[in-house]
Motif scaffolding. Structure first.
Motif, PDB file in Angstrom:
ATOM      1  N   GLY A 110       1.002  -1.582   0.095  1.00  0.00           N
ATOM      2  CA  GLY A 110      -0.192  -0.082  -0.371  1.00  0.00           C
ATOM      3  C   GLY A 110       1.017   1.281  -0.080  1.00  0.00           C
ATOM      4  O   GLY A 110       0.442   2.555   0.195  1.00  0.00           O
ATOM      5  N   ASP A 111       2.082   0.969   0.278  1.00  0.00           N
ATOM      6  CA  ASP A 111       2.975   2.125  -0.129  1.00  0.00           C
ATOM      7  C   ASP A 111       3.836   2.905  -1.036  1.00  0.00           C
ATOM      8  O   ASP A 111       4.790   1.844  -1.553  1.00  0.00           O
ATOM      9  N   ILE A 112       3.586   3.397  -2.058  1.00  0.00           N
ATOM     10  CA  ILE A 112       4.339   3.718  -3.195  1.00  0.00           C
ATOM     11  C   ILE A 112       5.097   4.062  -3.347  1.00  0.00           C
ATOM     12  O   ILE A 112       6.546   3.313  -4.315  1.00  0.00           O
ATOM     13  N   ILE A 113       5.299   5.205  -2.379  1.00  0.00           N
ATOM     14  CA  ILE A 113       7.057   5.813  -2.045  1.00  0.00           C
ATOM     15  C   ILE A 113       7.884   4.701  -1.096  1.00  0.00           C
ATOM     16  O   ILE A 113       8.800   4.563  -2.126  1.00  0.00           O
ATOM     17  N   GLN A 114       7.682   3.443  -0.327  1.00  0.00           N
ATOM     18  CA  GLN A 114       7.945   2.176   0.000  1.00  0.00           C
ATOM     19  C   GLN A 114       8.318   1.561  -0.976  1.00  0.00           C
ATOM     20  O   GLN A 114       9.778   1.206  -1.332  1.00  0.00           O
ATOM     21  N   ILE A 115       7.473   1.369  -1.750  1.00  0.00           N
ATOM     22  CA  ILE A 115       8.032   0.417  -2.956  1.00  0.00           C
ATOM     23  C   ILE A 115       8.803   0.923  -3.832  1.00  0.00           C
ATOM     24  O   ILE A 115      10.154   0.166  -4.267  1.00  0.00           O
ATOM     25  N   LYS A 116       8.668   2.194  -4.546  1.00  0.00           N
ATOM     26  CA  LYS A 116      10.005   2.173  -5.630  1.00  0.00           C
ATOM     27  C   LYS A 116      10.761   2.291  -4.885  1.00  0.00           C
ATOM     28  O   LYS A 116      12.062   1.958  -5.742  1.00  0.00           O
ATOM     29  N   GLU A 117      11.480   3.133  -3.698  1.00  0.00           N
ATOM     30  CA  GLU A 117      12.895   3.266  -3.119  1.00  0.00           C
ATOM     31  C   GLU A 117      13.453   1.339  -3.301  1.00  0.00           C
ATOM     32  O   GLU A 117      14.378   1.002  -3.713  1.00  0.00           O
ATOM     33  N   TYR A 118      12.725   0.378  -2.636  1.00  0.00           N
ATOM     34  CA  TYR A 118      12.762  -0.916  -2.447  1.00  0.00           C
ATOM     35  C   TYR A 118      12.977  -1.298  -3.510  1.00  0.00           C
ATOM     36  O   TYR A 118      13.851  -2.304  -4.225  1.00  0.00           O
ATOM     37  N   LEU A 119      12.236  -1.144  -4.912  1.00  0.00           N
ATOM     38  CA  LEU A 119      12.293  -1.170  -5.735  1.00  0.00           C
ATOM     39  C   LEU A 119      13.809  -0.911  -6.932  1.00  0.00           C
ATOM     40  O   LEU A 119      14.303  -1.746  -7.274  1.00  0.00           O
ATOM     41  N   LYS A 120      14.267  -0.317  -6.284  1.00  0.00           N
ATOM     42  CA  LYS A 120      15.190   0.828  -7.141  1.00  0.00           C
ATOM     43  C   LYS A 120      16.246  -0.027  -6.188  1.00  0.00           C
ATOM     44  O   LYS A 120      17.415  -0.560  -6.743  1.00  0.00           O
ATOM     45  N   LYS A 121      16.674  -0.554  -4.589  1.00  0.00           N
ATOM     46  CA  LYS A 121      17.902  -0.973  -3.548  1.00  0.00           C
ATOM     47  C   LYS A 121      17.927  -2.336  -4.566  1.00  0.00           C
ATOM     48  O   LYS A 121      18.391  -3.047  -4.249  1.00  0.00           O
ATOM     49  N   MET A 122      16.331  -3.820  -4.661  1.00  0.00           N
ATOM     50  CA  MET A 122      16.074  -4.712  -5.152  1.00  0.00           C
ATOM     51  C   MET A 122      17.032  -4.698  -6.933  1.00  0.00           C
ATOM     52  O   MET A 122      17.925  -5.687  -6.868  1.00  0.00           O
ATOM     53  N   SER A 123      16.383  -3.714  -7.214  1.00  0.00           N
ATOM     54  CA  SER A 123      17.231  -3.907  -8.703  1.00  0.00           C
ATOM     55  C   SER A 123      18.433  -3.566  -8.315  1.00  0.00           C
ATOM     56  O   SER A 123      19.300  -3.708  -9.419  1.00  0.00           O
ATOM     57  N   ASP A 124      19.565  -2.456  -8.161  1.00  0.00           N
ATOM     58  CA  ASP A 124      20.770  -2.716  -7.549  1.00  0.00           C
ATOM     59  C   ASP A 124      21.634  -3.190  -7.165  1.00  0.00           C
ATOM     60  O   ASP A 124      22.479  -4.210  -7.437  1.00  0.00           O
ATOM     61  N   HIS A 125      20.170  -4.352  -6.333  1.00  0.00           N
ATOM     62  CA  HIS A 125      21.416  -5.988  -5.726  1.00  0.00           C
ATOM     63  C   HIS A 125      21.320  -6.872  -7.015  1.00  0.00           C
ATOM     64  O   HIS A 125      22.391  -7.150  -6.676  1.00  0.00           O
ATOM     65  N   PHE A 126      20.151  -6.796  -7.468  1.00  0.00           N
ATOM     66  CA  PHE A 126      20.452  -7.587  -7.884  1.00  0.00           C
ATOM     67  C   PHE A 126      21.349  -8.086  -9.875  1.00  0.00           C
ATOM     68  O   PHE A 126      22.364  -8.947  -9.612  1.00  0.00           O
ATOM     69  N   LYS A 127      21.987  -6.909 -10.095  1.00  0.00           N
ATOM     70  CA  LYS A 127      22.973  -6.415 -10.631  1.00  0.00           C
ATOM     71  C   LYS A 127      24.118  -6.139 -10.528  1.00  0.00           C
ATOM     72  O   LYS A 127      24.609  -6.848 -11.545  1.00  0.00           O
ATOM     73  N   GLN A 128      23.939  -5.680  -9.057  1.00  0.00           N
ATOM     74  CA  GLN A 128      25.713  -6.151  -8.436  1.00  0.00           C
ATOM     75  C   GLN A 128      25.807  -7.245  -8.628  1.00  0.00           C
ATOM     76  O   GLN A 128      26.602  -7.205  -9.041  1.00  0.00           O
TER      77      GLN A 128
END
Length: 106
Positions: free
Chosen positions: A85-103
């Motif tokens: 339900g928290d779109i701001i938190q989703i976007k922040e975590y989506l970036k963090k997880m994308s960075d993790h997978f990429k790294q």
């Protein structure tokens, strides 16, 4: 860093998330006709997020377990916090997880 290349489709990622959800919360469905995942998902650079269908009631003692899933565009699956339900938190975590997978090349 090398360019991140997706090797699975959205449909394949959703299937992987559904398999994880079946294992984690499938036993809490009233019927096998109830979808495990919400229809809404989110896409980041290197992954997708899928959240459980809120019609599935998870007991209080299971509430701290992850019932949402990050699936990398290379097929790695991780349980993540459920904050659908928290779109701001989703976007922040989506970036963090994308960075993790990429790294990690996942």
């Amino acid at each position: 860093m090398d360019k991140y290349v997706s090797v699975i489709t959205f449909s394949e990622a959703r299937y992987l998330a559904e398999c994880s959800a079946l294992s984690d919360i499938g036993c809490f469905r009233d019927s096998a006709d109830i979808p495990l995942l919400d229809v809404k998902s989110y896409e980041g650079e290197c992954c997708w997020f899928f959240f459980r269908n809120m019609e599935i009631i998870v007991p209080e003692n299971m509430s701290l377990r992850a019932h949402a899933y990050a699936v990398s565009k290379r097929g790695s699956v991780r349980g993540i916090a459920e904050f659908s339900g928290d779109i701001i938190q989703i976007k922040e975590y989506l970036k963090k997880m994308s960075d993790h997978f990429k790294q990690n090349g996942e």
